[in-house]
Write a protein that holds these residues in place. Structure first.
Motif, PDB file in Angstrom:
ATOM      1  N   TRP A   3      21.146  29.272  90.420  1.00  0.00           N
ATOM      2  CA  TRP A   3      20.077  30.200  90.757  1.00  0.00           C
ATOM      3  C   TRP A   3      19.506  30.908  89.527  1.00  0.00           C
ATOM      4  O   TRP A   3      18.328  31.263  89.493  1.00  0.00           O
ATOM      5  CB  TRP A   3      20.583  31.232  91.764  1.00  0.00           C
ATOM      6  CG  TRP A   3      20.781  30.636  93.123  1.00  0.00           C
ATOM      7  CD1 TRP A   3      21.962  30.325  93.711  1.00  0.00           C
ATOM      8  CD2 TRP A   3      19.752  30.247  94.038  1.00  0.00           C
ATOM      9  NE1 TRP A   3      21.750  29.762  94.946  1.00  0.00           N
ATOM     10  CE2 TRP A   3      20.396  29.711  95.176  1.00  0.00           C
ATOM     11  CE3 TRP A   3      18.372  30.302  94.012  1.00  0.00           C
ATOM     12  CZ2 TRP A   3      19.692  29.227  96.282  1.00  0.00           C
ATOM     13  CZ3 TRP A   3      17.659  29.823  95.105  1.00  0.00           C
ATOM     14  CH2 TRP A   3      18.315  29.295  96.220  1.00  0.00           C
ATOM     15  N   GLU A   4      20.348  31.111  88.514  1.00  0.00           N
ATOM     16  CA  GLU A   4      19.867  31.769  87.295  1.00  0.00           C
ATOM     17  C   GLU A   4      18.814  30.908  86.596  1.00  0.00           C
ATOM     18  O   GLU A   4      17.752  31.399  86.205  1.00  0.00           O
ATOM     19  CB  GLU A   4      21.033  32.024  86.347  1.00  0.00           C
ATOM     20  CG  GLU A   4      20.624  32.746  85.073  1.00  0.00           C
ATOM     21  CD  GLU A   4      21.805  33.023  84.158  1.00  0.00           C
ATOM     22  OE1 GLU A   4      21.571  33.438  83.002  1.00  0.00           O
ATOM     23  OE2 GLU A   4      22.953  32.812  84.598  1.00  0.00           O
ATOM     24  N   THR A   7      15.617  30.710  88.739  1.00  0.00           N
ATOM     25  CA  THR A   7      14.812  31.923  88.604  1.00  0.00           C
ATOM     26  C   THR A   7      14.032  31.905  87.299  1.00  0.00           C
ATOM     27  O   THR A   7      12.856  32.278  87.262  1.00  0.00           O
ATOM     28  CB  THR A   7      15.716  33.174  88.663  1.00  0.00           C
ATOM     29  OG1 THR A   7      16.420  33.190  89.914  1.00  0.00           O
ATOM     30  CG2 THR A   7      14.890  34.443  88.525  1.00  0.00           C
ATOM     31  N   TRP A   8      14.688  31.462  86.216  1.00  0.00           N
ATOM     32  CA  TRP A   8      14.007  31.392  84.917  1.00  0.00           C
ATOM     33  C   TRP A   8      12.839  30.415  84.976  1.00  0.00           C
ATOM     34  O   TRP A   8      11.742  30.707  84.495  1.00  0.00           O
ATOM     35  CB  TRP A   8      14.992  30.959  83.829  1.00  0.00           C
ATOM     36  CG  TRP A   8      14.358  30.946  82.467  1.00  0.00           C
ATOM     37  CD1 TRP A   8      14.253  31.982  81.590  1.00  0.00           C
ATOM     38  CD2 TRP A   8      13.703  29.821  81.859  1.00  0.00           C
ATOM     39  NE1 TRP A   8      13.577  31.582  80.455  1.00  0.00           N
ATOM     40  CE2 TRP A   8      13.223  30.268  80.592  1.00  0.00           C
ATOM     41  CE3 TRP A   8      13.477  28.502  82.243  1.00  0.00           C
ATOM     42  CZ2 TRP A   8      12.538  29.432  79.712  1.00  0.00           C
ATOM     43  CZ3 TRP A   8      12.781  27.661  81.372  1.00  0.00           C
ATOM     44  CH2 TRP A   8      12.328  28.126  80.128  1.00  0.00           C
ATOM     45  N   LEU A  11       9.986  31.930  87.124  1.00  0.00           N
ATOM     46  CA  LEU A  11       9.238  32.960  86.406  1.00  0.00           C
ATOM     47  C   LEU A  11       8.400  32.360  85.280  1.00  0.00           C
ATOM     48  O   LEU A  11       7.289  32.829  85.008  1.00  0.00           O
ATOM     49  CB  LEU A  11      10.201  34.009  85.844  1.00  0.00           C
ATOM     50  CG  LEU A  11      10.918  34.881  86.884  1.00  0.00           C
ATOM     51  CD1 LEU A  11      11.916  35.815  86.210  1.00  0.00           C
ATOM     52  CD2 LEU A  11       9.913  35.679  87.712  1.00  0.00           C
ATOM     53  N   SER A  66       9.245  24.228  90.417  1.00  0.00           N
ATOM     54  CA  SER A  66      10.445  24.646  89.690  1.00  0.00           C
ATOM     55  C   SER A  66      11.658  23.777  90.001  1.00  0.00           C
ATOM     56  O   SER A  66      12.646  23.814  89.249  1.00  0.00           O
ATOM     57  CB  SER A  66      10.764  26.115  90.013  1.00  0.00           C
ATOM     58  OG  SER A  66       9.676  26.952  89.673  1.00  0.00           O
TER      59      SER A  66
END
Length: 254
Positions: A3-4, A7-8, A11, A66
């Motif tokens: 998830w990290e 998310t990057w 964004l 993504s």
């Protein structure tokens, strides 16, 4: 699922979209709206609900965009089988430079045939209608795709990683340039100079006029960066040159 990293990536995609489409919208649709109205490809401006729809579906597309890099580059099971490489000297600087135009040609080919396929009567309403609701597009329409079309659009990432060696720099430059050209294609204003459409080189480059005509008339002008396939396949709108010249020779009426 990481998830990290997701998310990057999310964004990063969102930043590019809003930092490129946002200023284009601010300049042409707010700050210079009255002064440049006579230059607009289609004289009328979209309505607020159109901007809202374009942003909503663009955000959905950003989420979908993504996933391919997350699955392809951050999976120890998949990445080793791709053509992704990190050492620029592995293929040399000559390849590193030539790979970028090659990626544009591959993407343009992929986009042209995928785009034409989505215009088939049995697929259009399911895949492509959402994008064509912007029959007078704004910069926000750059990513305004139905989720199914967004998936199809995102697969170019997979194509690259299983066909030609790609470095992180290639991916960064390519996807930034692709978005820039997408925003320009949906800008509603023509930035290339008068006569560009008939120049020996310019006639092979896709323009905002060309793509705007596709949105307005729902057929023809299927290319993304180039007009090569449209010219080869006879799908260039026959009024393209006339329309381009008419727009570039307009005079402001006091």
């Amino acid at each position: 699922m990481n998830w990290e990293k997701f998310t990057w990536l999310l964004l990063d995609n969102a930043d590019k979209y809003f930092l490129l489409a946002g200023p284009a919208f601010l300049i042409f649709y707010i700050l210079l709206k009255n002064k440049s109205r006579y230059k607009k490809i289609q004289h009328q401006f979209p309505k607020m609900k159109d901007y809202g729809r374009e942003i909503f579906f663009s955000v959905l597309s950003i989420i979908i965009f993504s996933f391919p890099p997350l699955l392809m580059l951050y999976s120890d099971n998949i990445r080793p089988h791709t053509t992704f490489y990190k050492n620029i000297f592995e293929h040399g600087w000559t390849y590193a430079i030539l790979a970028f135009p090659l990626m544009l040609l591959i993407h343009d080919t992929y986009f042209y045939w995928m785009h034409r396929l989505m215009h088939h009567p049995k697929l259009f309403s399911l895949f492509h209608l959402v994008h064509h609701k912007s029959n007078n597009p704004s910069p926000w329409a750059a990513y305004a795709f139905h989720p199914l079309e967004a998936i199809a659009e995102s697969l170019i990432f997979v194509v690259f990683l299983f066909t030609i060696p790609v470095h992180p720099i290639h991916l960064m430059l390519f996807f930034t340039f692709s978005l820039v050209y997408n925003v320009y294609g949906h800008l509603g204003f023509e930035l290339y100079p008068k006569g560009f459409n008939t120049h020996w080189l310019g006639k092979w480059i896709n323009t905002s006029v060309s793509h705007n005509m596709h949105h307005q008339y729902f057929k023809g002008n299927y290319g993304l960066y180039f007009t090569i396939w449209d010219r080869l396949m006879g799908t260039m709108n026959i009024r393209y040159n006339i329309t381009f010249e008419e727009i570039k020779t307009r005079k402001r009426i006091s």
